[in-house]
Design a protein around this motif. Structure first.
Motif, PDB file in Angstrom:
ATOM      1  N   SER A  29       6.993  -1.778 -13.487  1.00 36.59           N
ATOM      2  CA  SER A  29       6.049  -2.316 -12.510  1.00 36.59           C
ATOM      3  C   SER A  29       4.864  -3.008 -13.171  1.00 36.59           C
ATOM      4  N   SER A  69       8.700  -0.805  -1.843  1.00 34.84           N
ATOM      5  CA  SER A  69       7.254  -0.955  -2.028  1.00 34.84           C
ATOM      6  C   SER A  69       6.971  -1.484  -3.430  1.00 34.84           C
ATOM      7  N   THR A  70       5.776  -2.028  -3.577  1.00 39.25           N
ATOM      8  CA  THR A  70       5.402  -2.696  -4.825  1.00 39.25           C
ATOM      9  C   THR A  70       4.124  -2.096  -5.415  1.00 39.25           C
ATOM     10  N   PHE A  71       4.064  -0.776  -5.420  1.00 34.62           N
ATOM     11  CA  PHE A  71       2.915  -0.090  -5.987  1.00 34.62           C
ATOM     12  C   PHE A  71       3.197   0.258  -7.452  1.00 34.62           C
ATOM     13  N   GLU A  72       2.145   0.552  -8.191  1.00 34.24           N
ATOM     14  CA  GLU A  72       2.281   0.963  -9.589  1.00 34.24           C
ATOM     15  C   GLU A  72       3.292   2.103  -9.670  1.00 34.24           C
ATOM     16  N   ARG A  89       1.707  -7.383  -4.847  1.00 36.71           N
ATOM     17  CA  ARG A  89       1.601  -5.964  -5.206  1.00 36.71           C
ATOM     18  C   ARG A  89       0.960  -5.130  -4.098  1.00 36.71           C
ATOM     19  N   ASP A  90       1.197  -3.824  -4.231  1.00 40.91           N
ATOM     20  CA  ASP A  90       0.533  -2.804  -3.418  1.00 40.91           C
ATOM     21  C   ASP A  90       0.804  -2.947  -1.933  1.00 40.91           C
ATOM     22  N   LYS A  91       2.074  -3.216  -1.605  1.00 37.28           N
ATOM     23  CA  LYS A  91       2.485  -3.328  -0.205  1.00 37.28           C
ATOM     24  C   LYS A  91       3.840  -2.652  -0.017  1.00 37.28           C
TER      25      LYS A  91
END
Length: 179
Positions: free
Chosen positions: A59, A164-167, A144-146
């Motif tokens: 990520s 999802s696109t979180f760390e 990111r973060d969605k």
């Protein structure tokens, strides 16, 4: 003698300062071009235009090893998340961190209709035709973060998944079976 020492010290200080300023300018230029360069590098490995013993993407970073001993890492863009999806009918493999040099999907060179909506209902892609690469994967760069709802359609069959696109989220999605 003191004057010569002071002059020499001054010249050394000026030379070091010039070196540091030039180095910063080069780093700033590299940072400006970095995101597009990293994306191109990832694309080249995904499409097998570039080769390495191993290349994987988390990520937050791209890791490359030419010899299996030393690894070079590159930071990914702060505002974009790399995601690689391998839709399948019968064969898949478990995966979390995408290997650009090793992961192989079942459906190579196939055309898919891709629809992606974020959790607020905003459309990121709406029935966009995308062809899977020779490795059977569809590569995407998403904000990111969605959290997203992803739908893939192919020859009357479809697969739907929440991603999802979180760390620390997975970059390799191999669970979308068409049915």
């Amino acid at each position: 003698m003191k004057k010569i020492t002071l002059i020499a010290t001054g010249l050394v200080a000026v030379a070091i300062g010039a070196y540091l300023i030039a180095g910063n300018a080069q780093r700033e230029d590299a940072d400006t071009q970095g995101a597009s360069n990293i994306k191109q590098l990832v694309h080249d490995f995904s499409t097998r235009k570039a080769t390495a013993q191993s290349a994987s993407i988390t990520s937050s970073q791209l890791s490359l090893s030419e010899d299996g001993k030393t690894t070079k890492t590159y930071a990914l863009p702060d505002n974009e998340f790399f995601l690689s999806i391998a839709p399948y009918m019968e064969l898949t493999h478990p995966c979390a961190t995408h290997s650009l040099t090793g992961c192989q999907g079942e459906m190579k060179g196939e055309e898919f209709s891709v629809t992606i909506h974020d959790s607020a209902g905003n459309s990121v892609m709406n029935k966009t035709l995308v062809q899977s690469q020779s490795n059977g994967f569809i590569d995407l760069w998403l904000p990111r973060d969605k959290t997203y709802s992803v739908t893939l359609e192919h020859e009357g069959k479809s697969a739907k998944s929440q991603i999802s696109t979180f760390e620390k989220d997975d970059t390799c999605i191999t669970t979308m079976q068409l049915g």
